[in-house]
Design an enzyme around this catalytic site. Structure first.
Site, PDB file in Angstrom:
ATOM      1  N   ALA A  89       0.799  -1.230   0.000  1.00  0.00           N
ATOM      2  CA  ALA A  89       0.000   0.000   0.000  1.00  0.00           C
ATOM      3  C   ALA A  89       0.832   1.281   0.000  1.00  0.00           C
ATOM      4  CB  ALA A  89      -0.933  -0.008   1.207  1.00  0.00           C
ATOM      5  N   ARG A 134      -6.009  -0.546   5.356  1.00  0.00           N
ATOM      6  CA  ARG A 134      -5.909  -1.324   6.587  1.00  0.00           C
ATOM      7  C   ARG A 134      -5.409  -0.501   7.767  1.00  0.00           C
ATOM      8  NH1 ARG A 134      -4.377  -5.113   2.763  1.00  0.00           N
ATOM      9  NH2 ARG A 134      -5.577  -7.037   2.821  1.00  0.00           N
ATOM     10  N   ILE A 170      -4.356  -3.630  -5.196  1.00  0.00           N
ATOM     11  CA  ILE A 170      -5.476  -4.004  -6.066  1.00  0.00           C
ATOM     12  C   ILE A 170      -5.858  -2.840  -6.971  1.00  0.00           C
ATOM     13  CG2 ILE A 170      -6.414  -5.685  -4.416  1.00  0.00           C
ATOM     14  CD1 ILE A 170      -8.382  -3.532  -3.446  1.00  0.00           C
ATOM     15  N   HIS A 210      -3.540 -10.123  -4.367  1.00  0.00           N
ATOM     16  CA  HIS A 210      -4.874  -9.853  -3.820  1.00  0.00           C
ATOM     17  C   HIS A 210      -5.874  -9.440  -4.900  1.00  0.00           C
ATOM     18  CE1 HIS A 210      -2.763  -8.971   0.291  1.00  0.00           C
ATOM     19  NE2 HIS A 210      -2.825 -10.249   0.012  1.00  0.00           N
ATOM     20  N   CYS A 221     -24.686 -12.268 -13.225  1.00  0.00           N
ATOM     21  CA  CYS A 221     -24.270 -12.623 -14.580  1.00  0.00           C
ATOM     22  C   CYS A 221     -25.432 -13.322 -15.303  1.00  0.00           C
ATOM     23  CB  CYS A 221     -23.055 -13.554 -14.500  1.00  0.00           C
ATOM     24  SG  CYS A 221     -22.381 -14.056 -16.101  1.00  0.00           S
ATOM     25  N   CYS A 244     -25.307 -16.054 -16.630  1.00  0.00           N
ATOM     26  CA  CYS A 244     -25.231 -17.486 -16.282  1.00  0.00           C
ATOM     27  C   CYS A 244     -25.798 -17.756 -14.895  1.00  0.00           C
ATOM     28  CB  CYS A 244     -23.787 -17.971 -16.360  1.00  0.00           C
ATOM     29  SG  CYS A 244     -22.787 -17.623 -14.890  1.00  0.00           S
ATOM     30  N   SER A 250       5.472  -2.160   2.017  1.00  0.00           N
ATOM     31  CA  SER A 250       4.693  -3.234   2.642  1.00  0.00           C
ATOM     32  C   SER A 250       5.216  -3.448   4.056  1.00  0.00           C
ATOM     33  CB  SER A 250       4.823  -4.532   1.847  1.00  0.00           C
ATOM     34  OG  SER A 250       4.242  -5.610   2.575  1.00  0.00           O
ATOM     35  N   ASP A 258      10.235   8.389   2.618  1.00  0.00           N
ATOM     36  CA  ASP A 258       9.126   8.441   1.681  1.00  0.00           C
ATOM     37  C   ASP A 258       9.495   7.688   0.389  1.00  0.00           C
ATOM     38  OD1 ASP A 258       6.510   9.935   0.817  1.00  0.00           O
ATOM     39  OD2 ASP A 258       7.954  10.204  -0.820  1.00  0.00           O
ATOM     40  N   ILE A 259       8.643   6.769  -0.030  1.00  0.00           N
ATOM     41  CA  ILE A 259       8.946   5.908  -1.179  1.00  0.00           C
ATOM     42  C   ILE A 259       9.154   6.697  -2.466  1.00  0.00           C
ATOM     43  CG2 ILE A 259       7.917   4.144  -2.693  1.00  0.00           C
ATOM     44  CD1 ILE A 259       6.608   3.136   0.050  1.00  0.00           C
TER      45      ILE A 259
END
Ligand SMILES: [Zn+2]
Length: 253
Positions: free
Chosen positions: A29, A41, A108, A126, A160, A162, A200, A242-243
């Protein structure tokens, strides 16, 4: 070693990257927070107010499926507006330079793909929340389509053709991990010569396994995260900055 300042972090990281021929980034994240995607989270994060629905509850009732989609659309403003950050762009540059065979992510948000990494080379542990799948026939649905049906039916989740349930392509709590992605991630971790754990906390399984796996097979391990992780002790380089600031010099222009 622990990088006390940005300059030290940058020069050591540059050396490790130059020496490596197969770099495998593993992202969480932290790489996306500068893109306006909160760490769901974290305490006070969106999930404390809008908790995702566990998989068994989603399957068990139509009301929960309606609620799951309502909560997903609440977050859509964050996801729809997000653009790749400096970290994403730096990793995409290394990918284009042939240094990175593929990347593993817990995220995600689809931002690695948007940054230019071929979707097949983004291993998503994920899943992906920017589109949906039928849980029965695997047919893909785009979110605007789902949203339109949802609204037209008075906030009822569409099914759906189906008869299967339509769910974002994410791995929900209680849903089994995608086997192919897990296998590929493990293979990547074992066969790289530089493993970059970025943003992470490395506590959520299976994230915690990969740095050790890479290290055991002889790779150098770099951890870039705002907070300490329990693997800092075995890392070759630890950066608590800081990334975006740390990775920005690696963006190719
Ligand atoms: Zn279907």
């Amino acid at each position: 070693m622990f990088a006390a300042d940005l300059q030290t972090a940058f020069s050591h990281l540059r050396g490790l990257i130059e020496d490596a021929s197969a770099i495998v980034p593993f992202t969480g994240a932290g790489i996306s927070t500068e893109c306006g995607i909160p760490d769901f989270r974290s305490p006070g994060g969106l999930w404390t107010k809008n908790q995702p629905i566990p998989f068994d509850a989603f399957m068990a009732s139509a009301a929960m499926r309606d609620e799951a989609w309502r909560r997903r659309f609440v977050m859509e403003d964050n996801f729809a507006k997000a653009r790749p950050g400096r970290g994403h762009r730096a990793l995409a540059s290394l990918y284009r330079a042939g240094k990175v065979p593929a990347l593993i992510t817990q995220n995600i948000d689809n931002l690695h793909q948007v940054s230019g990494i071929t979707p097949e080379d983004v291993v998503e542990l994920h899943g992906n929340t920017t589109y949906a799948l039928c849980l029965e026939c695997n047919h893909r649905y785009e979110l605007p389509w789902v949203r339109e049906r949802f609204a037209a039916a008075g906030e009822r989740a569409p099914d759906c053709d189906c008869g299967g349930y339509i769910k974002t392509a994410t791995v929900s709590f209680g849903q089994s991990m995608p086997a192919a992605a897990m296998q590929r991630a493990e293979q990547l971790a074992r066969n790289c010569d530089l493993f970059l754990a970025i943003g992470s906390s490395l506590v959520v399984w299976p994230a915690a396994g990969f740095p050790v796996m890479a290290k055991r097979e002889g790779a150098a391990l770099v951890i870039i995260n705002r907070e300490p992780t329990e693997f800092d002790d075995i890392a070759d380089l630890v950066v608590h900055h800081d990334i975006g600031d740390v990775l920005a010099p690696f963006i190719a222009h």
